[in-house]
Design a protein around this motif. Structure first.
Motif, short mmCIF file in Angstrom:
data_model
loop_
_atom_site.label_atom_id
_atom_site.label_comp_id
_atom_site.label_asym_id
_atom_site.label_seq_id
_atom_site.Cartn_x
_atom_site.Cartn_y
_atom_site.Cartn_z
N ARG A 27 0.38 -1.22 0.05
CA ARG A 27 -0.13 0.34 0.11
C ARG A 27 0.68 1.22 0.22
O ARG A 27 0.76 2.27 -0.52
CB ARG A 27 -1.02 0.30 1.40
CG ARG A 27 -2.18 1.22 0.97
CD ARG A 27 -2.32 1.30 3.23
NE ARG A 27 -1.78 1.79 3.85
CZ ARG A 27 -1.64 2.88 4.47
NH1 ARG A 27 -1.68 3.67 3.59
NH2 ARG A 27 -1.01 3.33 5.53
N GLN A 28 1.49 1.26 0.35
CA GLN A 28 2.37 2.77 0.75
C GLN A 28 3.76 2.70 -0.51
O GLN A 28 3.57 3.62 -0.94
CB GLN A 28 3.95 2.10 2.45
CG GLN A 28 3.24 2.60 3.04
CD GLN A 28 4.73 1.46 4.42
OE1 GLN A 28 5.13 1.70 4.05
NE2 GLN A 28 4.19 1.95 5.65
N ILE A 29 4.10 1.34 -0.95
CA ILE A 29 4.76 1.70 -2.62
C ILE A 29 3.60 1.88 -3.45
O ILE A 29 3.70 2.79 -4.25
CB ILE A 29 5.56 0.06 -2.71
CG1 ILE A 29 6.16 -0.36 -1.58
CG2 ILE A 29 5.53 -0.21 -4.03
CD1 ILE A 29 6.72 -1.28 -2.01
N LEU A 30 2.59 1.98 -3.51
CA LEU A 30 1.78 2.32 -4.43
C LEU A 30 0.86 3.96 -4.09
O LEU A 30 1.45 4.66 -5.05
CB LEU A 30 -0.04 1.47 -3.69
CG LEU A 30 -0.20 0.50 -4.78
CD1 LEU A 30 -1.57 -0.01 -4.35
CD2 LEU A 30 0.46 0.08 -6.10
N ILE A 31 1.16 4.05 -2.59
CA ILE A 31 0.81 5.97 -2.86
C ILE A 31 2.02 6.62 -2.62
O ILE A 31 1.94 8.05 -3.73
CB ILE A 31 1.03 5.56 -0.97
CG1 ILE A 31 -0.88 5.81 -0.85
CG2 ILE A 31 0.78 7.44 -0.87
CD1 ILE A 31 -0.77 5.32 0.71
N GLU A 32 3.81 5.45 -2.75
CA GLU A 32 4.93 6.40 -3.26
C GLU A 32 5.01 6.45 -5.07
O GLU A 32 4.83 7.55 -5.26
CB GLU A 32 5.95 6.34 -2.35
CG GLU A 32 5.88 5.92 -1.30
CD GLU A 32 7.24 6.04 -0.22
OE1 GLU A 32 7.97 5.71 -1.00
OE2 GLU A 32 7.31 5.89 0.80
#
Length: 107
Positions: free
Chosen positions: A31-36
């Motif tokens: 999820r953090q990867i997608l946001i970044e």
């Protein structure tokens, strides 16, 4: 045997819990990867737009600076010509005064 079955069940439960924890951490990281990645794409888009704007501003500045240089040259040439006119006018005035003075003496 019942004791080893219970121990095996306990190990199995712990393994399942560890696997679930790993999956939860992996999902959070994903999820953090997608946001970044989304933020990165937005920043790259902004950079592209700003780069285009910078190019347009640089082009506009270059044209305006060239025009200003033309104005500077024209003003300088005009001032020089005007100074020559003033000098000629001053010389003409001196000659005219001298001639007028000479004419007055003759009469």
């Amino acid at each position: 045997m019942s004791q080893s079955g219970a121990a095996l069940q306990e190990y199995n439960n712990e393994l399942v819990k560890c696997i679930e924890d790993l999956c939860t951490k992996r999902d959070e990281l994903h999820r953090q990867i997608l946001i970044e990645e989304e933020e990165k794409a937005k920043i790259q888009h902004d950079i592209r737009i700003l780069t285009e704007r910078l190019a347009k501003v640089n082009e506009s500045l270059a044209k305006k600076m060239a025009a200003r240089n033309d104005y500077d040259r024209t003003v300088s040439e005009t001032e020089t010509a005007y100074m020559k006119i003033l000098e000629s006018s001053q010389s003409l005035l001196k000659v005219l005064k001298k001639e007028t003075s000479g004419l007055k003496q003759k009469t």
